[in-house]
Design a protein around this motif. Structure first.
Motif, short mmCIF file in Angstrom:
data_model
loop_
_atom_site.label_atom_id
_atom_site.label_comp_id
_atom_site.label_asym_id
_atom_site.label_seq_id
_atom_site.Cartn_x
_atom_site.Cartn_y
_atom_site.Cartn_z
N PRO A 1 31.78 -20.35 15.08
CA PRO A 1 32.38 -19.26 14.31
C PRO A 1 31.84 -17.91 14.76
CG PRO A 1 31.68 -21.04 12.86
CD PRO A 1 31.13 -21.35 14.22
N ILE A 2 32.66 -16.88 14.60
CA ILE A 2 32.21 -15.53 14.90
C ILE A 2 31.33 -15.06 13.74
CG2 ILE A 2 32.91 -13.16 15.42
CD1 ILE A 2 35.69 -14.26 16.12
N ASN A 3 30.15 -14.57 14.05
CA ASN A 3 29.30 -13.96 13.04
C ASN A 3 29.87 -12.59 12.69
OD1 ASN A 3 26.94 -15.93 13.05
ND2 ASN A 3 27.07 -15.38 15.21
N VAL A 4 29.97 -12.28 11.42
CA VAL A 4 30.55 -11.00 11.02
C VAL A 4 29.69 -10.32 9.95
CG1 VAL A 4 32.91 -11.69 11.58
CG2 VAL A 4 32.07 -11.96 9.24
N THR A 5 29.67 -9.01 10.01
CA THR A 5 29.15 -8.21 8.91
C THR A 5 30.28 -7.32 8.40
OG1 THR A 5 28.34 -6.46 10.39
CG2 THR A 5 26.79 -8.21 9.81
#
Length: 226
Positions: free
Chosen positions: A118-122
């Motif tokens: 998964p793409i890490n997102v903030t």
């Protein structure tokens, strides 16, 4: 100063800010922002031990990511993302730090290639309600974070914000409150990307886990081609 001297100076400044805030050494990471600089300069910085690099321009970043794939670096997209460029980001980046629209989050999740993590997102927060700045309002933040966290190919890691240049202590206190509230709701959050060259010290004191530093490491930028 040389590239290495500038880089070492930034790292020591962050370590000094940690000590002043009573935080453990190494608790705040440096994200080296390499926009407008060539792959060769990124590779030189990586030789000093820097692994995480932030980029704002999609096509420029894609070329650098491909050219430096052998170095096993971590790439973070940190700027406003247009919908028509989301696929390139979904296919190449490890993190997206500037998620502030559900449509973009949904596209990133849908376009992440099968087999990739998964793409890490903030989530980007608009701290002061500035009309010209991107970001989710503090009032909308809890519901927006819930929606992003529910997407299958994204991993919500925390918050990101860019204080205005004239931000005072109240802005940093507000960010700290939002961060504490977010972690109370979601204890798994571990990333507050907050602070740049001009405000490393107050950002670290407010709880930042990562500062984004560009020209203080790489020198003056040439925006002519952008």
């Amino acid at each position: 100063m040389t590239l290495e001297e500038r880089y070492r100076k930034v790292v020591e400044r962050v370590r000094a800010a940690e000590r002043a805030a009573g935080r453990p050494e190494g608790s705040v990471a440096v994200l080296a922002v390499g926009k407008t600089f060539p792959a060769e300069t990124i590779a030189a910085c990586a030789a000093f031990g820097q692994r995480a690099f932030g980029e704002n321009y999609v096509q420029e970043a894609a070329a650098k990511i491909d050219a430096l794939a052998h170095l096993d670096l971590e790439w973070r997209f940190i700027g406003p993302l247009q919908a028509n460029k989301s696929r390139i980001v979904a296919e190449r980046f490890d993190w997206v730090e500037s998620v502030d629209r559900l449509r973009i989050a949904e596209r990133l999740s849908a376009q992440r290639p099968e087999g990739m993590p998964p793409i890490n997102v903030t989530v980007e927060v608009n701290l002061d309600g500035e009309a010209t700045k991107s970001g989710v309002s503090p009032e909308e933040l809890p519901a927006f974070m819930d929606a992003v966290a529910a997407l299958p190919n994204l991993r919500l890691r925390g918050l990101m914000a860019i204080p205005s240049p004239d931000a005072g202590p109240e802005t940093y206190a507000r960010m700290r409150r939002l961060w504490d509230e977010a972690r109370a709701r979601r204890p798994e959050l571990d990333t507050l990307s907050f602070g740049m060259s001009a405000d490393i010290e107050p950002a670290v004191a407010a709880g930042s886990t990562q500062v984004r530093v560009g020209s203080a490491i790489f020198g003056a930028r040439d925006y002519g081609k952008h």
